[in-house]
Design an enzyme around this catalytic site. Structure first.
Site, PDB file in Angstrom:
ATOM      1  N   ALA A  43       0.856  -1.181   0.000  1.00 47.10           N
ATOM      2  CA  ALA A  43       0.000   0.000   0.000  1.00 47.10           C
ATOM      3  C   ALA A  43       0.888   1.226   0.000  1.00 47.10           C
ATOM      4  CB  ALA A  43      -0.920   0.008   1.222  1.00 47.10           C
ATOM      5  N   CYS A  44       0.486   2.262  -0.733  1.00 47.40           N
ATOM      6  CA  CYS A  44       1.295   3.480  -0.759  1.00 47.40           C
ATOM      7  C   CYS A  44       1.290   4.176   0.597  1.00 47.40           C
ATOM      8  CB  CYS A  44       0.806   4.424  -1.852  1.00 47.40           C
ATOM      9  SG  CYS A  44      -0.955   4.804  -1.765  1.00 47.40           S
ATOM     10  N   THR A  45       0.347   3.811   1.470  1.00 54.20           N
ATOM     11  CA  THR A  45       0.296   4.388   2.812  1.00 54.20           C
ATOM     12  C   THR A  45       0.911   3.470   3.870  1.00 54.20           C
ATOM     13  OG1 THR A  45      -1.940   3.496   3.060  1.00 54.20           O
ATOM     14  CG2 THR A  45      -1.744   5.804   2.377  1.00 54.20           C
TER      15      THR A  45
END
Length: 487
Positions: free
Chosen positions: A287-289
């Site tokens: 996930a980019c987060t």
């Protein structure tokens, strides 16, 4: 028998003019072919764009409530197939069934949300300086929206781009990722049925599969495309940004990040370990987060690392549809990338506190599995503390005071999601004020987002043009016209 999916273009299902398809495999067991999809060409992409352009005026002039009704029916049909969609997502991308079910539910709710917003999103009224005058704005669609979406959230991200674009009167052309396109092609089955029920003009929605060169490139450069929304790697995103701006298109990119969580001296260590492990190992770190950097007060480093290692040890790894604690990496290249980064960290002097390799056992033989990994003994300028690993990985740094913690947290080019775990309200507020990230979490994992609030990063994580989701997402796909109406 493996199902073959076609592109959805100009109101019908079409095979690519190439006559070629590619296989989508299960990353938990690569001997399982999930589906075959179209290996589309530039001609296919151009045809989809031209169909969207031809439908542009008809959809723009469709009343907002009618556009909303179409989205609402789509959401209802998705909801009825929720379990099927979740299982498909798990099989082709590798998420655990619980994670896939959550993402599917989010996509359903996104369509429901924008179905309602389509009825009340129009513009604003202002008080004019002169008498006998109405002063107001109207929002008009940009026209044709080109959407390029990634594999890691293969139903949620296309939904949060497509739904606001359609709600505001744009026609769309969407390129799905080759790694995990099947679940959204099933969404398109729902949308195609809804389009027929609501007499939606052909060409309003167009979805293709294929390579970035053959499908993505025309979406970015074609004269009939008015706005481009891209989520993916920084390298590709920067190139797309340059091409789109050179062509004077509206452009929105959401790229990678290197997200920190600060653990303060006052933090509850067990809570902090839960928060970090969820943010780092959930969705296999894809996930980019996702949390990749943990900045721990030096007085609690040993206690925290022990607690985090315990959670890594207790993370059950397995096939996504069996709903373990953590599924596989999405592809062989993603697995190799993570392993290469871990080797680089070792070469630079890191200590592997846990993990660092592939799990052993016959059940892992045909999948792209990796252990959750915790590293210590790193400096902030280490490669794995500066570059996005995109796997179930945590690198631990220490700090002595809040000034140093904030400095270390900001010591990257990226700026998407950052968190702090603390019982000190003053420290929390200082962190919120001084951190250079688009999303800030206090006593929560860096992952996990509401669908109705702005989403986006700062610095190298984003083009910093427009945010996604909620009303900000609708703003991106519209342009303001100011009206002075004297009487």
């Amino acid at each position: 028998m493996t199902q073959t999916f076609e592109n959805y273009v100009d109101g019908e299902w079409r095979a690519s003019e190439t006559g070629e398809t590619f296989e989508v495999v299960n990353p938990s067991d690569t001997t399982e072919i999930v589906a075959e999809c179209q290996q589309s060409s530039e001609a296919d992409a151009n045809g989809a764009i031209e169909a969207a352009a031809a439908a542009r005026d008809a959809w723009k002039n469709t009343p907002g409530p009618d556009r909303g009704a179409f989205l609402r029916t789509t959401a209802k049909k998705m909801d009825e197939r929720r379990d099927e969609l979740a299982e498909t997502l798990s099989r082709e991308e590798g998420k655990t069934l619980s994670e896939a079910t959550g993402e599917t539910g989010r996509a359903v709710n996104i369509f429901y949300y924008f179905a309602e917003r389509a009825m009340d999103y129009a513009g604003e009224s202002y008080n004019p300086s002169a008498q006998g005058q109405n002063l107001y704005t109207v929002r008009e669609p940009m026209g044709v929206a080109g959407l390029i979406t990634p594999w890691n959230y293969p139903i949620a991200i296309p939904a949060w781009k497509m739904a606001p674009a359609l709600a505001t009167g744009n026609t769309v052309v969407c390129k799905l990722s080759k790694e995990a396109p099947t679940v959204y092609l099933k969404v398109m089955e729902c949308m195609a049925e809804a389009a027929e029920e609501h007499d939606v003009p052909d060409g309003v929605v167009n979805v293709l599969t294929g390579s970035g060169e053959n499908v993505g490139q025309p979406i970015v450069t074609h004269d009939e495309v008015d706005a481009v929304s891209f989520t993916g790697s920084r390298q590709v995103g920067d190139m797309i940004y340059e091409q789109a701006t050179d062509a004077h298109k509206r452009i929105q990119t959401e790229l990678g990040s290197k997200n920190p969580t600060v653990i303060t001296e006052s933090a509850d260590i067990e809570q902090a370990a839960d928060i970090v492990s969820g943010g780092a190992f959930g969705v296999t770190g894809q996930a980019c987060t996702a949390t990749e950097r943990v900045i721990v007060h030096e007085s609690v480093e040993d206690e925290f690392v022990d607690a985090l290692v315990e959670r890594a040890e207790n993370t059950e790894i397995g096939h996504g549809v069996e709903d373990p604690g953590m599924g596989p990496k999405a592809s062989e290249s993603e697995l190799e990338n993570t392993l290469d980064y871990i080797q680089t960290a070792e070469d630079e002097g890191a200590t592997i506190e846990y993990g660092g390799g592939e799990p052993e056992g016959d059940e892992f033989e045909n999948g792209h599995f990796v252990e959750p990994t915790v590293l210590s003994g790193l400096d902030s300028d280490a490669t794995v503390m500066q570059e996005e690993v995109f796997g179930p990985f945590v690198g631990v740094l220490t700090y002595s005071d809040i000034d140093e913690a904030i400095e270390l947290a900001n010591d990257v080019e990226y700026g998407l999601a950052a968190g702090i775990v603390t019982d000190d309200h003053s420290e929390a507020n200082r962190f919120v004020d001084e951190i250079d990230f688009g999303i800030v979490k206090v006593n929560e994992a860096t992952t996990g987002l509401e669908l109705h609030v702005p989403f986006g990063g700062m610095n190298a994580s984003s083009s910093e043009t427009y945010r996604e989701q909620g009303e900000e997402g609708m703003n991106y796909f519209t342009i303001i016209k100011t009206v002075y109406d004297s009487y």
